[in-house]
Design an enzyme around this catalytic site. Structure first.
Site, PDB file in Angstrom:
ATOM      1  N   ARG A   1      41.759   0.982   0.988  1.00 47.49           N
ATOM      2  CA  ARG A   1      40.840   1.441   2.038  1.00 47.49           C
ATOM      3  C   ARG A   1      41.490   2.511   2.913  1.00 47.49           C
ATOM      4  O   ARG A   1      40.808   3.293   3.553  1.00 47.49           O
ATOM      5  CB  ARG A   1      40.433   0.278   2.949  1.00 47.49           C
ATOM      6  CG  ARG A   1      39.647  -0.831   2.271  1.00 47.49           C
ATOM      7  CD  ARG A   1      39.134  -1.806   3.325  1.00 47.49           C
ATOM      8  NE  ARG A   1      38.647  -3.052   2.758  1.00 47.49           N
ATOM      9  CZ  ARG A   1      37.423  -3.251   2.279  1.00 47.49           C
ATOM     10  NH1 ARG A   1      36.556  -2.272   2.275  1.00 47.49           N
ATOM     11  NH2 ARG A   1      37.071  -4.426   1.796  1.00 47.49           N
TER      12      ARG A   1
ATOM     13  N   ASP B   1      37.149  -0.057  -1.026  1.00 46.23           N
ATOM     14  CA  ASP B   1      38.251  -0.797  -1.623  1.00 46.23           C
ATOM     15  C   ASP B   1      38.085  -1.066  -3.102  1.00 46.23           C
ATOM     16  O   ASP B   1      36.986  -1.040  -3.653  1.00 46.23           O
ATOM     17  CB  ASP B   1      38.389  -2.161  -0.928  1.00 46.23           C
ATOM     18  CG  ASP B   1      37.229  -3.097  -1.302  1.00 46.23           C
ATOM     19  OD1 ASP B   1      36.061  -2.728  -1.038  1.00 46.23           O
ATOM     20  OD2 ASP B   1      37.481  -4.161  -1.893  1.00 46.23           O
TER      21      ASP B   1
ATOM     22  N   GLY C   1      34.086  -1.857   5.012  1.00 48.54           N
ATOM     23  CA  GLY C   1      34.187  -0.474   4.528  1.00 48.54           C
ATOM     24  C   GLY C   1      33.908   0.611   5.536  1.00 48.54           C
ATOM     25  O   GLY C   1      34.412   1.722   5.413  1.00 48.54           O
TER      26      GLY C   1
ATOM     27  N   ASP D   1      24.827   1.802  -2.736  1.00 44.91           N
ATOM     28  CA  ASP D   1      24.843   1.759  -4.201  1.00 44.91           C
ATOM     29  C   ASP D   1      23.465   1.307  -4.679  1.00 44.91           C
ATOM     30  O   ASP D   1      22.587   2.127  -4.906  1.00 44.91           O
ATOM     31  CB  ASP D   1      25.971   0.815  -4.636  1.00 44.91           C
ATOM     32  CG  ASP D   1      26.125   0.732  -6.141  1.00 44.91           C
ATOM     33  OD1 ASP D   1      25.407   1.448  -6.849  1.00 44.91           O
ATOM     34  OD2 ASP D   1      26.978  -0.043  -6.620  1.00 44.91           O
TER      35      ASP D   1
HETATM   36  P1  IMP Z   1      24.690  -2.106  -2.376  1.00 51.07           P
HETATM   37  O1  IMP Z   1      24.136  -3.334  -1.703  1.00 51.07           O
HETATM   38  O2  IMP Z   1      24.633  -2.210  -3.872  1.00 51.07           O
HETATM   39  O3  IMP Z   1      24.085  -0.821  -1.863  1.00 51.07           O
HETATM   40  O4  IMP Z   1      26.228  -2.120  -2.119  1.00 51.07           O
HETATM   41  C1  IMP Z   1      26.781  -1.615  -1.007  1.00 51.07           C
HETATM   42  C2  IMP Z   1      28.183  -2.134  -0.813  1.00 51.07           C
HETATM   43  O5  IMP Z   1      28.893  -2.332  -2.036  1.00 51.07           O
HETATM   44  C3  IMP Z   1      28.940  -1.087  -0.060  1.00 51.07           C
HETATM   45  O6  IMP Z   1      28.835  -1.285   1.320  1.00 51.07           O
HETATM   46  C4  IMP Z   1      30.352  -1.263  -0.573  1.00 51.07           C
HETATM   47  O7  IMP Z   1      31.016  -2.231   0.218  1.00 51.07           O
HETATM   48  C5  IMP Z   1      30.189  -1.787  -1.964  1.00 51.07           C
HETATM   49  N1  IMP Z   1      30.319  -0.692  -2.956  1.00 51.07           N
HETATM   50  C6  IMP Z   1      29.331  -0.076  -3.641  1.00 51.07           C
HETATM   51  N2  IMP Z   1      29.803   0.879  -4.446  1.00 51.07           N
HETATM   52  C7  IMP Z   1      31.153   0.885  -4.267  1.00 51.07           C
HETATM   53  C8  IMP Z   1      32.224   1.688  -4.820  1.00 51.07           C
HETATM   54  O8  IMP Z   1      32.044   2.601  -5.666  1.00 51.07           O
HETATM   55  N3  IMP Z   1      33.471   1.394  -4.372  1.00 51.07           N
HETATM   56  C9  IMP Z   1      33.729   0.413  -3.455  1.00 51.07           C
HETATM   57  N4  IMP Z   1      32.767  -0.348  -2.916  1.00 51.07           N
HETATM   58  C10 IMP Z   1      31.485  -0.114  -3.312  1.00 51.07           C
HETATM   59 MG    MG Z   2      30.307  -2.126   2.539  1.00 47.94          MG
END
Ligand code: IMP
Ligand code: MG
Length: 184
Positions: free
Chosen positions: A172, A166, A51, A110
């Protein structure tokens, strides 16, 4: 240049949230801030694949300092829209981060679990310093206690695509960022 207001994939509809122009302006601001903070240093930017590649590519081109780049690939999402909470390492760093000023580049934070995992792993490598930049931070990121040093935009907790982000590995390449439209 083709930046539609709506994007459709499967049966999901997305509306533009952040335009290409807003993103590019913000990336320039972040690059200025980082250049100022790292004056006289040569930080290594670690992009989190897949990403972060668009942000990393745009960011480093606006820096006024020298830099190095490296990549790591982890997965927490699979192909779903909900974070699995489990982190798998797919490709490790190539660079030796010891005694380097490391800046991790993420597309979005996230749950924060990915960043938390990376932080632990990188600190083990004894970098000179460690900071995080993320284009997006979802506002109710609260599962973990961590600081994102450079945030592009804080957004509400809805699924977004484009500019590196994505849906099932697609979209992307969109230049703007699009948010899922609630149905019903
Ligand atoms: P985390 O570990 O929950 O913080 O997730 C982070 C990863 O989840 C990011 O680097 C993204 O690759 C993916 N991600 C989280 N939210 C989204 C979204 O709304 N759209 C697409 N990918 C997301
Ligand atoms: Mg990511």
């Amino acid at each position: 240049m083709n930046n539609p207001e709506f994007v459709q994939i499967d049966d999901l509809k997305f509306r533009v949230l952040l335009s290409e122009e807003r993103i590019q302006e913000r990336v320039i601001e972040l690059a200025r801030e980082i250049s100022k903070d790292y004056q006289g240093k040569v930080p290594i930017f670690v992009g989190v694949l897949n990403g972060a590649i668009l942000l990393l590519a745009d960011l480093i081109r606006h820096l006024s300092i020298d830099s190095e780049i490296d990549f790591i690939k982890i997965s927490s999402y699979g192909d779903a829209r909900i974070s699995s909470g489990e982190i798998t390492m797919i490709k490790d760093f190539s660079a030796d981060l010891k005694d380097h000023d490391v800046i991790v580049v993420e597309d979005i934070v996230d749950s924060g679990l990915s960043i938390q995992y990376l932080k632990r792993r990188i600190l083990n490598m004894k970098p000179a310093s460690l900071k995080f930049v993320s284009l997006l931070v979802k506002t109710d990121m609260a599962k973990v206690d961590l600081t994102i040093d450079y945030v592009g935009f804080s957004i509400e907790n809805k699924f977004v695509i484009g500019y590196g982000l994505d849906y099932k590995q697609q979209k992307r390449n969109l230049k703007s960022i699009y948010q899922l439209v609630d149905e019903g």
